[in-house]
Every structure is written in C-alpha cells, then in structure tokens.
Design an enzyme around this catalytic site. Structure first.
Site, short mmCIF file in Angstrom:
data_model
loop_
_atom_site.label_atom_id
_atom_site.label_comp_id
_atom_site.label_asym_id
_atom_site.label_seq_id
_atom_site.Cartn_x
_atom_site.Cartn_y
_atom_site.Cartn_z
CE LYS A 54 64.07 16.07 39.43
NZ LYS A 54 64.07 14.91 40.31
CD GLN A 98 65.24 11.48 40.03
OE1 GLN A 98 65.47 12.65 40.34
NE2 GLN A 98 64.05 11.08 39.64
CG ASP A 121 63.47 15.29 46.46
OD1 ASP A 121 62.69 15.76 45.62
OD2 ASP A 121 64.36 14.47 46.21
#
Ligand code: GUN
Length: 285
Positions: A54, A98, A121
């Site tokens: 990422k 994460q 997200d």
C-alpha cells in the site's frame, strides 16, 4: 486461454497511472497532494506485506504517505489517541488501520474512532449505512475493485444471477450490496449453505471469498460463468493459491481472475482512488 483472463495487475497499473496524473492536476489546483496514513500494530507477516504494498503504491502515485509500524505492546488507548490526531490533521484524507489487530485491542472501537470522512476502508458503520441505503460513499476496497474489473471487462450485470460465497463484512456483504445496486439478482452464501455447489452452479457471476484453498471446483461452475476469486491461501508448499481450483474451472468460465494478479492489485488501487476522492471532497465541501 489468455482471452479469458481478467488481468487485475494490468488494470491496476493503468488505473494507478491515471490516478498519478490526477494527483499532479490536484496539486497544481490546490497546492497539496492527497494524504494516506496506514497504521499497522504488531508483526503479522501477511499484514506487513500488504502494508508495504500500500505504501509503495501510494508513493508511486504521488500521494503523501505515512506508515506507522507500532509494536504489539501498543495499548488501545494509544492507538485511539493516534487516530484522533490524524482525524484532526488536514494533510491526511485517508486513515487505514490494518486488520487483524492484536487481541487486546477492540477492533470495533478502533473502526468507530476513525472519522467516517477519512475511513478509506469503508468499515465505519456510517459508511456501511450509506452503502446499504443505496448511496455508497466509502466502500470496502476489495468489492469496489471487483466492481471496477467487471465494468472494465464489460460484464453485463443487469438482471443476472450473482452468487457470492462468503459473508464477511470486508468482502461478501458489501459485494452483495454493490451488485444489487447494478440490478443483479444476488444470493449471498456461506459455509452453512445447503447444496452449495448446486446454488453456485446457477451463477452467471460467481464471486468466491471463503478463505479455503481450491474450495470451488468445476462442479460449482456453470459453463460461461464469470468467476472472481478473492482467495489468498498458501498450499502445503507455501505457494499462493486462490479459493478456486483454477486449472479446471478455467475450462468452463468465460472470464476468470488468476491468483495472484487478479483481485489483489485492484484492492490497493481502490484504496488510492478513495483517498483521492476524500481529498477532493475536502476541498469542495
Ligand atoms: N486486512 C485484510 N484486508 C484488509 C483491508 O481491506 N483493510 C484493512 N484495514 N485490513 C485488512
């Protein structure tokens, strides 16, 4: 055979190059670039790889990118304080924590703490609500990437039978809502579904996110179906394999994603796209 492949890697490269151009334009108009902070707690090896990918992609597309690698011993309070700091920081338009988090940290509280406008997200209940009321804003990146692949390969969804295997909050459930939004007839199946192979065999579009290597065999697939494999599993030799038994299903499918090089690269692309969109909203709202 290659005519059947959905090349997620090539599509992701194309989209990320387009995004890099948009970032240059954005900077000339607004004097800053979109910013993304990724927070990793602990040393889960798979998460470390995802986070590195990422970070690389964000930097390559010209974003401001910060990656915080925190020790396993980080407390929930410390993490929440950090999120509060980035919620306030106008240089960052996207915040990603994460998952999975270490057991002593409550992931629901962490997701709730992220400003929904920076929740790239799409995990915050406010964004889930937008999606389920048919007005998606921030959407989980993997299903968003799959929709982009289906669009790019001109897969007609209108009135088609779509079957999803796996009901996770990250993939299965949001995927169902996005397909419904394009007028597909959606069945959301899972490990307890009766006659699963027979249900899957009805699908014009079959999306598999069950997390078991080579779970879907040719017995699950109708001739001509479009098959999307979200799986990322390791076989006994440590090789990366999907949830679909590619070698036999490829014979039946009209289009199919490989693993690796299918869904994975598009997930990162959508993360960047949503960060860019959040930055755009920050200057237009
Ligand atoms: N862990 C596995 N997939 C994801 C994802 O899409 N977002 C975050 N934050 N963590 C993940």
């Amino acid at each position: 055979m290659s005519g059947k492949l959905i090349d997620g890697r090539a599509l992701a490269q194309k989209k990320q190059a387009e995004l890099a151009d948009k970032v240059v334009q954005f900077k000339s108009e607004h004097g800053f670039v979109p910013g993304l902070v990724v927070i990793l707690v602990g040393d889960d090896p798979a998460s470390q790889v995802y986070v590195r990918n990422k970070e690389r992609a964000a930097l390559a597309a010209g974003f401001r990118s910060e990656t915080l690698r925190l020790s396993d011993a980080t407390s929930e309070e410390e993490l929440l304080e950090l999120i509060a700091k980035y919620n306030q920081d106008p240089a960052y338009h996207g915040i990603l924590v994460q998952l999975p988090l270490p057991h002593h940290i409550n992931d629901k509280r962490v997701i709730l703490a992220i400003d929904p406008h920076k929740d790239v997200d799409g995990f915050h209940p406010m964004n889930t609500g937008h999606l389920w009321s048919g007005r998606p804003l921030m959407v989980p990146c993997t299903p968003a990437g799959i929709m982009e692949m289906l669009r790019e390969y001109e897969v007609d969804l209108e009135g088609k039978t779509a079957v999803i295997v796996g009901r996770s909050n990250i993939v299965g459930k949001p995927m169902a809502q996005l397909l419904l939004g394009k007028n597909a007839t959606v069945t959301l199946t899972h490990s307890r579904t009766r006659h699963l192979a027979a249900v899957c065999k009805q699908a014009d579009i079959l999306i598999v996110a069950i997390g078991q290597g080579h779970f879907v065999t040719k017995d699950f697939v109708k001739e001509g179906a479009v098959v999307i494999d979200v799986g990322m599993n390791r076989d006994d030799d440590g090789k990366l394999i999907g949830d679909v038994k590619f070698d036999e299903v490829v014979e039946l499918a009209s289009l199919i994603t490989p693993v690796p090089g299918g869904v994975g690269p598009m997930t990162i692309t959508m993360l960047l796209e949503q960060t860019y969109q959040a930055a755009l909203r920050s200057v237009t709202l």
